[in-house]
Design an enzyme around this catalytic site. Structure first.
Site, PDB file in Angstrom:
ATOM      1  N   ASP A 137      41.293  25.362  20.310  1.00 24.19           N
ATOM      2  CA  ASP A 137      41.514  24.562  19.057  1.00 24.19           C
ATOM      3  C   ASP A 137      41.390  25.938  18.016  1.00 24.19           C
ATOM      4  O   ASP A 137      40.394  26.460  17.842  1.00 24.19           O
ATOM      5  CB  ASP A 137      40.176  23.830  18.801  1.00 24.19           C
ATOM      6  CG  ASP A 137      40.035  23.335  17.833  1.00 24.19           C
ATOM      7  OD1 ASP A 137      40.935  23.625  16.738  1.00 24.19           O
ATOM      8  OD2 ASP A 137      39.398  22.402  17.327  1.00 24.19           O
ATOM      9  N   LYS A 164      44.939  22.846   8.362  1.00 24.44           N
ATOM     10  CA  LYS A 164      44.229  22.760   7.034  1.00 24.44           C
ATOM     11  C   LYS A 164      44.264  24.079   6.285  1.00 24.44           C
ATOM     12  O   LYS A 164      44.219  23.754   4.983  1.00 24.44           O
ATOM     13  CB  LYS A 164      42.613  22.376   7.226  1.00 24.44           C
ATOM     14  CG  LYS A 164      42.064  23.609   8.298  1.00 24.44           C
ATOM     15  CD  LYS A 164      40.635  23.168   8.398  1.00 24.44           C
ATOM     16  CE  LYS A 164      40.309  22.092   9.159  1.00 24.44           C
ATOM     17  NZ  LYS A 164      38.980  22.215   9.458  1.00 24.44           N
ATOM     18  N   TRP A 220      32.724  20.693  17.086  1.00 24.55           N
ATOM     19  CA  TRP A 220      33.915  20.229  17.318  1.00 24.55           C
ATOM     20  C   TRP A 220      34.417  20.212  18.945  1.00 24.55           C
ATOM     21  O   TRP A 220      35.067  19.338  19.253  1.00 24.55           O
ATOM     22  CB  TRP A 220      35.051  21.023  16.475  1.00 24.55           C
ATOM     23  CG  TRP A 220      34.901  20.805  15.031  1.00 24.55           C
ATOM     24  CD1 TRP A 220      34.416  21.897  14.234  1.00 24.55           C
ATOM     25  CD2 TRP A 220      35.158  19.765  14.193  1.00 24.55           C
ATOM     26  NE1 TRP A 220      34.400  21.321  12.863  1.00 24.55           N
ATOM     27  CE2 TRP A 220      34.763  19.862  12.939  1.00 24.55           C
ATOM     28  CE3 TRP A 220      35.476  18.291  14.540  1.00 24.55           C
ATOM     29  CZ2 TRP A 220      34.643  19.125  11.898  1.00 24.55           C
ATOM     30  CZ3 TRP A 220      35.533  17.539  13.659  1.00 24.55           C
ATOM     31  CH2 TRP A 220      35.033  17.655  12.306  1.00 24.55           C
TER      32      TRP A 220
END
Lengths: 336, 336
Positions: B171, B184, B105
């Site tokens: 992040d 999520k 990521w």
């Protein structure tokens, strides 16, 4: 196509959806296809979601008779995101574009395009629709942009304009069934439908974010990153509902054009606007809500009253609205 | 906090949501607060949606103790959209940024950043977590970027790195309850949560699309254009559920770290990966699904098996998984 809902929803978007679709979503909300999981809990790469994504694409292609050399993409970011995506993907060819500014939405699109290159505004007069023969088009433009239905200003193109040899980009988001960006009348917010000719791909600017890069999205079949899965899922159901109910032709002819005040169109503006009576407008909204008619307030930039008649609005919904309007006019309008 | 669902969902995102929240959404799906309209049919400028938007912001601020000089933004475009939004908004100050690349990521984020300026990759070794003292940081970087939990590679930061005087961008999307981008574990896909310090606003590059412009979004309180209203709506409900169930602290301590194979963490990777046995992995997924344990397949880029243990996963869910794994090991593992 009837509505089992008790409320009449004339919102411009997010807007009314078919009650059968809403009921269906509710029924399977806790366990999609008997998996014991909600669709919103499932991976965007699960076979269940991939099937929804594929079926949505097929349904758009079938309903709008999209030729095989056009890609159908599902993006995020709404209409405003697409205002940026268009120049980012298509303006590189010549560095400039033509924008037919006929109202609020095309003006916003042109403003966003100015970040990425030169653009010409052709049509500055928003009140009267300018005759196509008076336009001065740039033959070296990367594309000609227009907004088919300016829902804030009440300006609708009578026909698709002739862009000669220049690619035409159309914002079709507020047409009964026809789509181009936010499918406000074919699903909830969170997904944008872009239909783009294949030979225009591959020209994105270096600064184009991956999520707005048509070529990248096309290559990954709109699952390049996690989409708003619920939005695509509901949209797919609405598209199947349109197919079942006679397709695009049926959506277009279902409501006979009605004259309300001085405007005819699929989105009606009446009582006021810039020259309106604000207290009378508030009264109109208040009285309408007593009859469970909602979302009739005009766009915040112009005020007034607006009734949007998208796919899920039935003839009887419109008849009820007209009946109320006639009575409102009698009670609050100028006395003879 | 129990699950009324029959399936066990270990998906990495979209992922399992609390069953109380799903049930609640289902109950009011056809008529939100007795309006006779579904929430997905209502304008994003309706008082009902504005309230949801405000409450979601308040709940994030309260749960994460966000100081008042930080803005909380809801964006579209998923994590990949935010990979572009970060340099577009924050890299202008010095034209360069540091990226701590520790896995899939952060590598994607760095690749996107390269479109907008210079960046340095500090940490190339993905297998072993590099000691902070070995990093070479650029004191003139606009920011230092890191991904707290690399869910594909199984690398988690042991603590927040020291970026000295350089702003830190984290992040936090895959942390049990902590959030930064795609929530999520606090909602369905379609919304990204960005928390940004006010004094960093106002520096967006000219080419930044409006929908990714933090300053613009902050000014309009995340309703600058039509958001994915359903996503924000469900997220707000999950945030209230977290508050009701003890807040962030409870989410973090609810599951005692369990050792499975050689890895400890909130996302477990086991059976294989690059050096795995693909047919055994397929068998594992097949046998798990017979027991209604779903979404255990590893990320497509590395294969293997992955179980994500986000907020809505209960201790008993994990116990069932461990029981199955022990039995699978007995039956298919190397014989003594």
């Amino acid at each position: 196509m009837g509505s089992s809902q008790s409320a009449l929803n004339f919102g411009a978007g997010p807007a009314k959806l078919p009650s059968e679709v809403l009921y269906d979503v509710q029924q399977e909300f806790l366990s999609y296809k008997n998996t014991g999981m909600s669709l919103i809990e499932m991976s965007h790469r699960s076979k269940e979601y991939m099937e929804i994504n594929d079926n949505a694409e097929k349904a758009v292609r079938e309903l709008l008779k999209v030729p095989s050399n056009y890609k159908i993409l599902f993006l995020q970011g709404g209409g405003c995101g697409t205002f940026a995506a268009i120049p980012l993907n298509l303006m590189n060819r010549t560095g400039s574009a033509d924008y037919a500014v006929t109202g609020t939405w095309s003006a916003k699109a042109a403003k966003e395009a100015a970040k990425y290159g030169k653009y010409s505004q052709n049509l500055r007069d928003r009140e009267v629709f300018p005759d196509e023969s008076t336009w001065t088009l740039n033959p070296n433009a990367s594309y000609l942009y227009y907004c088919d239905n300016e829902t804030v200003d009440g300006v609708e193109f009578p026909k698709i304009p002739n862009s000669h040899d220049v690619p035409l980009v159309a914002d079709m988001s507020s047409i009964r069934c026809y789509i181009w960006r936010c499918p406000k009348n074919i699903g909830p917010s969170g997904v944008v439908v872009v239909i783009v000719r294949e030979d225009l791909l591959g020209n994105a600017m270096k600064v184009c974010p991956s999520v707005l890069d048509f070529t990248h999205v096309a290559k990954e079949k709109s699952i390049h990153n996690t989409p708003s899965t619920f939005s695509v899922y509901v949209m797919e159901k609405v598209l199947q509902w349109i197919k079942k109910n006679g397709g695009v032709a049926a959506m277009q002819t279902q409501i006979v054009p009605l004259t309300i005040g001085s405007e005819v169109g699929l989105i009606y503006h009446f009582v006021g606007g810039k020259n309106g009576n604000e207290s009378l407008e508030a009264k109109f909204v208040e009285e309408a809500e007593k009859l469970k008619m909602y979302q009739l307030k005009g766009h915040r930039s112009v005020g007034g009253i607006r009734a949007s008649l998208y796919n899920a609005i039935t003839v009887s919904d419109v008849e009820l609205l007209v009946k109320f309007m006639v009575e409102f006019q009698k009670q609050y309008g100028p006395k003879p």
